[in-house]
Design a protein around this motif. Structure first.
Motif, PDB file in Angstrom:
ATOM      1  N   GLN A 404       0.827  -1.198   0.000  1.00 60.45           N
ATOM      2  CA  GLN A 404       0.000   0.000   0.000  1.00 60.45           C
ATOM      3  C   GLN A 404       0.867   1.257   0.000  1.00 60.45           C
ATOM      4  OE1 GLN A 404      -3.202   0.472  -0.524  1.00 60.45           O
ATOM      5  NE2 GLN A 404      -3.382  -1.738  -0.835  1.00 60.45           N
ATOM      6  N   GLU A 405       2.031   1.212   0.706  1.00 64.09           N
ATOM      7  CA  GLU A 405       2.952   2.351   0.669  1.00 64.09           C
ATOM      8  C   GLU A 405       3.493   2.550  -0.743  1.00 64.09           C
ATOM      9  OE1 GLU A 405       6.008   1.934   3.575  1.00 64.09           O
ATOM     10  OE2 GLU A 405       4.636   1.972   5.282  1.00 64.09           O
ATOM     11  N   PHE A 406       3.780   1.444  -1.415  1.00 65.10           N
ATOM     12  CA  PHE A 406       4.270   1.496  -2.790  1.00 65.10           C
ATOM     13  C   PHE A 406       3.226   2.146  -3.701  1.00 65.10           C
ATOM     14  CE2 PHE A 406       4.042  -0.746  -6.910  1.00 65.10           C
ATOM     15  CZ  PHE A 406       5.250  -0.381  -7.458  1.00 65.10           C
ATOM     16  N   VAL A 407       1.981   1.667  -3.619  1.00 65.57           N
ATOM     17  CA  VAL A 407       0.895   2.239  -4.428  1.00 65.57           C
ATOM     18  C   VAL A 407       0.713   3.710  -4.094  1.00 65.57           C
ATOM     19  CG1 VAL A 407      -1.590   2.169  -4.873  1.00 65.57           C
ATOM     20  CG2 VAL A 407      -0.310   0.037  -4.683  1.00 65.57           C
ATOM     21  N   ASN A 408       0.749   4.017  -2.793  1.00 65.30           N
ATOM     22  CA  ASN A 408       0.543   5.386  -2.336  1.00 65.30           C
ATOM     23  C   ASN A 408       1.588   6.335  -2.916  1.00 65.30           C
ATOM     24  OD1 ASN A 408      -0.978   7.098  -0.273  1.00 65.30           O
ATOM     25  ND2 ASN A 408       1.126   7.473   0.320  1.00 65.30           N
ATOM     26  N   GLU A 409       2.852   5.913  -2.918  1.00 67.50           N
ATOM     27  CA  GLU A 409       3.921   6.773  -3.421  1.00 67.50           C
ATOM     28  C   GLU A 409       3.785   7.009  -4.921  1.00 67.50           C
ATOM     29  OE1 GLU A 409       8.602   7.668  -2.738  1.00 67.50           O
ATOM     30  OE2 GLU A 409       7.776   5.815  -1.956  1.00 67.50           O
ATOM     31  N   VAL A 410       3.414   5.960  -5.653  1.00 65.45           N
ATOM     32  CA  VAL A 410       3.234   6.114  -7.099  1.00 65.45           C
ATOM     33  C   VAL A 410       2.105   7.095  -7.391  1.00 65.45           C
ATOM     34  CG1 VAL A 410       2.623   4.945  -9.251  1.00 65.45           C
ATOM     35  CG2 VAL A 410       4.121   3.815  -7.622  1.00 65.45           C
ATOM     36  N   ALA A 504      17.454  21.545  -3.549  1.00 61.59           N
ATOM     37  CA  ALA A 504      16.752  20.557  -2.723  1.00 61.59           C
ATOM     38  C   ALA A 504      15.683  19.823  -3.523  1.00 61.59           C
ATOM     39  CB  ALA A 504      16.113  21.247  -1.527  1.00 61.59           C
ATOM     40  N   LYS A 505      15.545  18.529  -3.243  1.00 60.72           N
ATOM     41  CA  LYS A 505      14.499  17.695  -3.821  1.00 60.72           C
ATOM     42  C   LYS A 505      13.882  16.872  -2.689  1.00 60.72           C
ATOM     43  CE  LYS A 505      15.446  18.195  -8.413  1.00 60.72           C
ATOM     44  NZ  LYS A 505      14.505  18.417  -9.521  1.00 60.72           N
ATOM     45  N   VAL A 506      12.630  17.162  -2.357  1.00 62.56           N
ATOM     46  CA  VAL A 506      11.940  16.412  -1.310  1.00 62.56           C
ATOM     47  C   VAL A 506      11.597  15.021  -1.854  1.00 62.56           C
ATOM     48  CG1 VAL A 506       9.921  16.327   0.197  1.00 62.56           C
ATOM     49  CG2 VAL A 506      11.014  18.521  -0.305  1.00 62.56           C
ATOM     50  N   ALA A 507      11.869  13.977  -1.040  1.00 65.81           N
ATOM     51  CA  ALA A 507      11.684  12.597  -1.499  1.00 65.81           C
ATOM     52  C   ALA A 507      10.955  11.771  -0.449  1.00 65.81           C
ATOM     53  CB  ALA A 507      13.046  11.969  -1.808  1.00 65.81           C
ATOM     54  N   ASP A 508      10.696  10.504  -0.795  1.00 65.88           N
ATOM     55  CA  ASP A 508      10.126   9.482   0.086  1.00 65.88           C
ATOM     56  C   ASP A 508       8.704   9.819   0.509  1.00 65.88           C
ATOM     57  OD1 ASP A 508       9.949   7.157   1.520  1.00 65.88           O
ATOM     58  OD2 ASP A 508      11.917   7.364   2.417  1.00 65.88           O
ATOM     59  N   PHE A 509       7.747   9.466  -0.344  1.00 60.87           N
ATOM     60  CA  PHE A 509       6.338   9.775  -0.108  1.00 60.87           C
ATOM     61  C   PHE A 509       5.527   8.530   0.254  1.00 60.87           C
ATOM     62  CE2 PHE A 509       7.925  13.407  -2.269  1.00 60.87           C
ATOM     63  CZ  PHE A 509       7.113  14.474  -1.942  1.00 60.87           C
ATOM     64  N   GLY A 510       6.187   7.504   0.799  1.00 64.47           N
ATOM     65  CA  GLY A 510       5.507   6.243   1.079  1.00 64.47           C
ATOM     66  C   GLY A 510       4.380   6.362   2.084  1.00 64.47           C
ATOM     67  N   ILE A 511       4.520   7.250   3.100  1.00 60.59           N
ATOM     68  CA  ILE A 511       3.455   7.387   4.106  1.00 60.59           C
ATOM     69  C   ILE A 511       2.710   8.715   3.958  1.00 60.59           C
ATOM     70  CG2 ILE A 511       4.620   5.889   5.756  1.00 60.59           C
ATOM     71  CD1 ILE A 511       5.459   8.374   7.314  1.00 60.59           C
ATOM     72  N   SER A 512       2.940   9.419   2.840  1.00 62.36           N
ATOM     73  CA  SER A 512       2.226  10.676   2.596  1.00 62.36           C
ATOM     74  C   SER A 512       0.754  10.378   2.327  1.00 62.36           C
ATOM     75  CB  SER A 512       2.836  11.410   1.404  1.00 62.36           C
ATOM     76  OG  SER A 512       4.203  11.667   1.619  1.00 62.36           O
ATOM     77  N   ARG A 513      -0.078  11.389   2.490  1.00 61.47           N
ATOM     78  CA  ARG A 513      -1.514  11.182   2.295  1.00 61.47           C
ATOM     79  C   ARG A 513      -2.160  12.390   1.617  1.00 61.47           C
ATOM     80  NH1 ARG A 513      -0.180   6.891   3.146  1.00 61.47           N
ATOM     81  NH2 ARG A 513      -0.914   5.329   4.635  1.00 61.47           N
TER      82      ARG A 513
END
Length: 694
Positions: A404-410, A504-513
């Motif tokens: 779900q984190e993978f799907v969420n980030e995509v 700067a490049k903000v990264a890692d959106f696995g738990i973003s909502r």
């Protein structure tokens, strides 16, 4: 027919055990078991029976209430952890591990360092982190050998007096269950004082790692000083591997013959382990010469083994079909969500890569291509066929939460079009483990940059200031200007990457909502990294846009001081940078904690202004914190204001600049909500326009 096959399998297993039993230890003088636990090589009891000190087993007899002695095995070098089972095929060992508990209303912490620098780590797909007790807020964060914090998780158990029942997965109880990061060896556990939430309750609170399967099927209730099963993954480092008996006659780097094969596996950065397995059709111990036994010359035994092997293949094929069906359904789910949520601008730019293409790009995901690891996966550097450099994130484990984190980030990254957010190029749905493909960002993370890992280009004040403005602009865009508001939920210096121009490049959106327009907060299990988590979110489980503001305040403090978010070198009360920074400002000691580069290059008035902004972001009351819009405006105003000696004139100048920037931000917000592209120049250091997608 089914009963016959099961009988054949049982007979086959008995025959194979008879042939392989003698080869589980390195020589006949070594003890083969301790109590009811088999001790196969490379583990062993007694001198010359184990591969190195990490694998030494001590067999001790423990008296019960009747005075009878029952021998049990213990791993000597791991503080005598009791061994419950050793699995050679999976390279895993189950041990009894003590839980952490407190029955007081004060904050208590403990460090778990038994596995540090060892060939063992806590299995991420077999263990869970559990918090139990009324309103128990428990934290666990992994520790690197240099005592720096790499990853933290938080578990908050509600005050629900329903009794724990087997298989409940912590539902409807005073219990919280969450996954753990990969490559976890050393960690600290803290149970926070929450007396105001406990209504004077003296109930004990618990925090512990546990074998999740055992927890869901056998756990009854926690007790102080008890131990629970935990699964450890293990491997042999290269030096130890070359001392194995199977290596005595080896001349090639390819460790494989007709009966066994060995492969590499990364445990930690710059630390490679190896493990072996018997080839198909062979059973036994692959770590010994002749350890993988074949079949007997007896025709009857040959028939039994063949029948058992055939049955095994049939069952394995059925399991594989089931797995393929499962992954196919997952792929359909991802594709459905992608094409439901992607806007028309980005759907054409998000490519579905073939697994063969990504394997070739990374030399089949070799250890040499690893450029980073985190709680969600391992990142590899790759080169596509067209010559483009990419970063490929490979998930660590396959479970529903990680998928779900993978799907969420995509889904989220497919809808973000901002120059200071890392760009997602595509994903791969053909492999069992999900893969994400990003643009390659060459200069590492902001954390590495601030910690002196790049001596060639030290972090100047102008660079720090620009990075702060760029990150603030990206968060403002996500909160206020994206098509749907987005909360990042894990802003930290290790999630801020730096490109070839140190932008700067903000990264890692696995738990973003995503957040519905007008919605004020998200009610979730607490996720994030210790040292950056909003205290109000930690206590209430409600995440708001001001929670991202708090995390950004910690990053601002890092930029000003060069300090880490968590450090044991500070006192216990101020091991958190946020607390240390606010305390120093309230004590008028700001200039005692600033980084030397900041002290040398920055104007005093600007430093004070930025420090005051950081302090406001770190306010424990979220209602007192500024919004990211206000933060971005204030940073822009301070950067654009000229150096003026007269304080009153300087104040009027800053207010004028702030008013002008506010007008620009209002134009951006209006044009975005009306479906038009807004354009904003983010800083005088970089005059290229920033385009915000509608």
């Amino acid at each position: 027919m089914v009963l016959f096959r099961m009988l054949v399998l049982l007979i086959t297993c008995s025959v194979l055990n008879a042939f392989t039993r003698a080869s589980i230890v390195i020589n006949s003088s070594c003890q083969e078991d301790c109590g009811n636990v088999s001790i196969p090589y490379p583990f062993g009891i007694g001198n010359g029976c184990y591969v190195d000190d990490w694998f030494e087993i001590v067999c001790r007899s423990l008296n019960d209430s009747y005075g009878l002695g029952f021998p049990k095995p213990f791993l000597k070098r791991l503080n005598y952890l009791e061994v419950l089972e050793i699995d050679i095929d999976e390279a895993r060992v189950r041990v009894n591990y003590p839980i952490f508990s407190t029955c007081t209303n004060v904050t208590n912490s403990a460090k778990n360092l038994e596995l540090e620098k060892s060939p063992f780590n806590f299995s991420p797909d077999k263990n869970s982190f559990i918090a139990m007790g009324c309103n128990n807020s428990a934290l666990m964060w992994s520790i690197f050998p240099d005592d720096s914090v790499s990853y933290g998780i938080v578990c908050h158990s509600p005050c629900d007096k329903a009794p724990f029942t087997n298989g409940s997965h912590c539902n409807a109880t005073n219990c919280c269950q969450t996954t753990i990061p990969s490559y976890l060896q050393a960690f600290s556990t803290t149970i926070e004082s929450k007396s105001s939430y406990n209504s004077g309750s003296s109930e004990c609170k618990y925090a512990f790692l546990v074998d999740q399967n055992w927890f869901e099927t056998n756990f009854t209730e926690p007790k102080s000083n008890m131990s629970v099963p935990v699964v450890l993954d293990w491997g042999l480092d290269i030096t130890t591997f070359h001392s194995l008996p199977i290596q005595k006659n080896s001349t090639a780097r390819e460790y494989k013959n007709s009966t066994y094969s060995c492969d590499t596996w990364p445990i930690l950065q710059n630390f490679i382990t190896m493990f072996c397995s018997c080839e198909s059709g062979y059973e036994g111990n692959p770590y010994l010469i002749g350890g993988c036994g074949g079949v007997s010359t007896s025709l009857g035994v040959l028939f039994l083994i063949f029948s058992g092997w055939w049955s095994y293949k049939v069952i394995k094929k059925r399991i594989k079909i089931k797995c393929n069906e499962k992954f196919f359904k997952r792929r359909l789910l991802l594709q459905q969500q992608l094409f439901t949520n992607m806007n028309r601008v980005n759907v054409e730019n998000t490519k579905l890569f073939h697994s063969k293409e990504l394997k070739k790009a990374t030399d089949r995901f070799t250890i040499d291509r690893i450029i980073g690891r985190g709680g969600q996966g391992t990142v590899y550097k790759g080169m596509l066929a067209d010559g483009r450099l990419v970063a490929i994130k490979k998930s660590n484990v396959i479970n529903e939460d990680k998928f779900q984190e993978f799907v969420n980030e995509v889904v989220i990254l497919s809808q973000i079009n901002h120059r200071n957010v890392v760009k997602l190029l595509g994903c791969c749905l053909e492999m069992e483990v999900p893969l994400l493909v990003y643009e390659f960002i060459p200069n590492g993370t902001l954390a590495q940059y601030l910690n002196g890992q790049n001596e060639e280009f030290p972090p100047t004040w102008d660079m720090r200031f620009r990075i702060a403005i760029e990150v603030a602009g990206a968060l403002f865009y996500m909160h206020s200007a994206a098509s749907s508001p987005i909360y990042h939920r894990d802003i930290k210096s290790t999630n801020i990457l730096l490109d070839e121009k140190y932008r700067a490049k903000v990264a890692d959106f696995g738990i973003s909502r995503f957040v519905a327009i007008g919605q004020t907060h998200l009610s979730t299990i607490v996720h994030g990294t210790f040292g950056y988590v909003d205290p109000e979110y930690f206590q209430s489980g409600q995440f708001t846009d001001k929670s991202d503001v708090y995390s950004f305040g910690v990053v601002l403090a890092e930029l000003l001081t060069g300090e880490k978010a968590i450090s044991s070198s500070r006192t216990r009360d101020t091991n958190s940078l946020a607390a240390f920074f606010v305390s120093s400002m309230e004590g008028n000691n700001l200039f005692d904690i600033l980084d030397n580069q900041v002290l040398k290059e920055a104007e005093k008035e600007k430093v004070i202004a930025i420090a005051n902004l950081a302090k406001r972001c770190l306010n424990l009351n979220r209602n007192e914190r500024p919004s990211m819009r206000e933060v971005a405006m204030e940073l822009e105003a301070n950067q654009m204001s000229p150096k003026i000696s007269n304080p009153q004139e300087k104040y009027r100048e800053i207010e004028y600049v702030r008013t002008e920037i506010s007008k620009q931000y209002d134009v951006v917000s209006i044009s975005t909500t009306s479906g038009m592209d807004g354009i904003l120049t983010t800083s005088s250091l970089d005059s290229q326009p920033l385009i915000l997608s509608s």
